[in-house]
Design a protein around this motif. Structure first.
Motif, PDB file in Angstrom:
ATOM      1  N   ALA A 269       9.404  -1.891   0.497  1.00  0.00           N
ATOM      2  CA  ALA A 269       8.134  -1.498  -0.117  1.00  0.00           C
ATOM      3  C   ALA A 269       7.057  -2.553   0.142  1.00  0.00           C
ATOM      4  O   ALA A 269       5.907  -2.212   0.452  1.00  0.00           O
ATOM      5  CB  ALA A 269       8.325  -1.270  -1.618  1.00  0.00           C
ATOM      6  N   ALA A 270       7.410  -3.814   0.030  1.00  0.00           N
ATOM      7  CA  ALA A 270       6.447  -4.890   0.277  1.00  0.00           C
ATOM      8  C   ALA A 270       5.999  -4.902   1.738  1.00  0.00           C
ATOM      9  O   ALA A 270       4.805  -5.018   2.033  1.00  0.00           O
ATOM     10  CB  ALA A 270       7.050  -6.230  -0.117  1.00  0.00           C
ATOM     11  N   VAL A 271       6.958  -4.759   2.644  1.00  0.00           N
ATOM     12  CA  VAL A 271       6.643  -4.777   4.073  1.00  0.00           C
ATOM     13  C   VAL A 271       5.756  -3.591   4.448  1.00  0.00           C
ATOM     14  O   VAL A 271       4.792  -3.730   5.205  1.00  0.00           O
ATOM     15  CB  VAL A 271       7.940  -4.769   4.917  1.00  0.00           C
ATOM     16  N   LEU A 272       6.072  -2.424   3.893  1.00  0.00           N
ATOM     17  CA  LEU A 272       5.310  -1.215   4.212  1.00  0.00           C
ATOM     18  C   LEU A 272       4.049  -1.078   3.369  1.00  0.00           C
ATOM     19  O   LEU A 272       3.254  -0.166   3.573  1.00  0.00           O
ATOM     20  CB  LEU A 272       6.199   0.023   4.018  1.00  0.00           C
ATOM     21  N   GLN A 273       3.891  -1.972   2.392  1.00  0.00           N
ATOM     22  CA  GLN A 273       2.735  -1.986   1.484  1.00  0.00           C
ATOM     23  C   GLN A 273       2.593  -0.672   0.728  1.00  0.00           C
ATOM     24  O   GLN A 273       1.524  -0.076   0.663  1.00  0.00           O
ATOM     25  CB  GLN A 273       1.454  -2.336   2.244  1.00  0.00           C
ATOM     26  N   VAL A 274       3.723  -0.224   0.176  1.00  0.00           N
ATOM     27  CA  VAL A 274       3.756   0.984  -0.648  1.00  0.00           C
ATOM     28  C   VAL A 274       4.584   0.682  -1.896  1.00  0.00           C
ATOM     29  O   VAL A 274       5.243  -0.348  -1.978  1.00  0.00           O
ATOM     30  CB  VAL A 274       4.364   2.190   0.115  1.00  0.00           C
TER      31      VAL A 274
END
Length: 76
Positions: free
Chosen positions: A53-58
């Motif tokens: 989620a952090a990497v994909l910014q979601v």
């Protein structure tokens, strides 16, 4: 689980990340885990979901597709 896998694949592509990119971010020796997530053969662990989620910014809710229809029993 199938829709969650499709979400992971879609979100990865939207973020312009390759499977190899995610493999490197997670420090996996092979990309198999990521392919399993995308093909709905397995779900990421909670720890990996948070990182994803952090990497994909979601948000986690944007990744996971949960059936919200839960049968309820009314007790006596």
């Amino acid at each position: 689980m199938i829709r969650t896998g499709k979400n992971i694949n879609r979100l990865r592509k939207q973020a312009n990340l390759s499977v190899k990119d995610l493999q490197n971010i997670f420090g996996f020796a092979t990309p198999q885990a990521i392919y399993k997530w995308q093909q709905s053969a397995a779900l990421p662990s909670i720890d990996n979901l948070v990182v994803l989620a952090a990497v994909l910014q979601v948000s986690l809710d944007d990744i996971l597709v949960v059936n919200t229809v839960i049968p309820m029993q009314i007790g006596a």
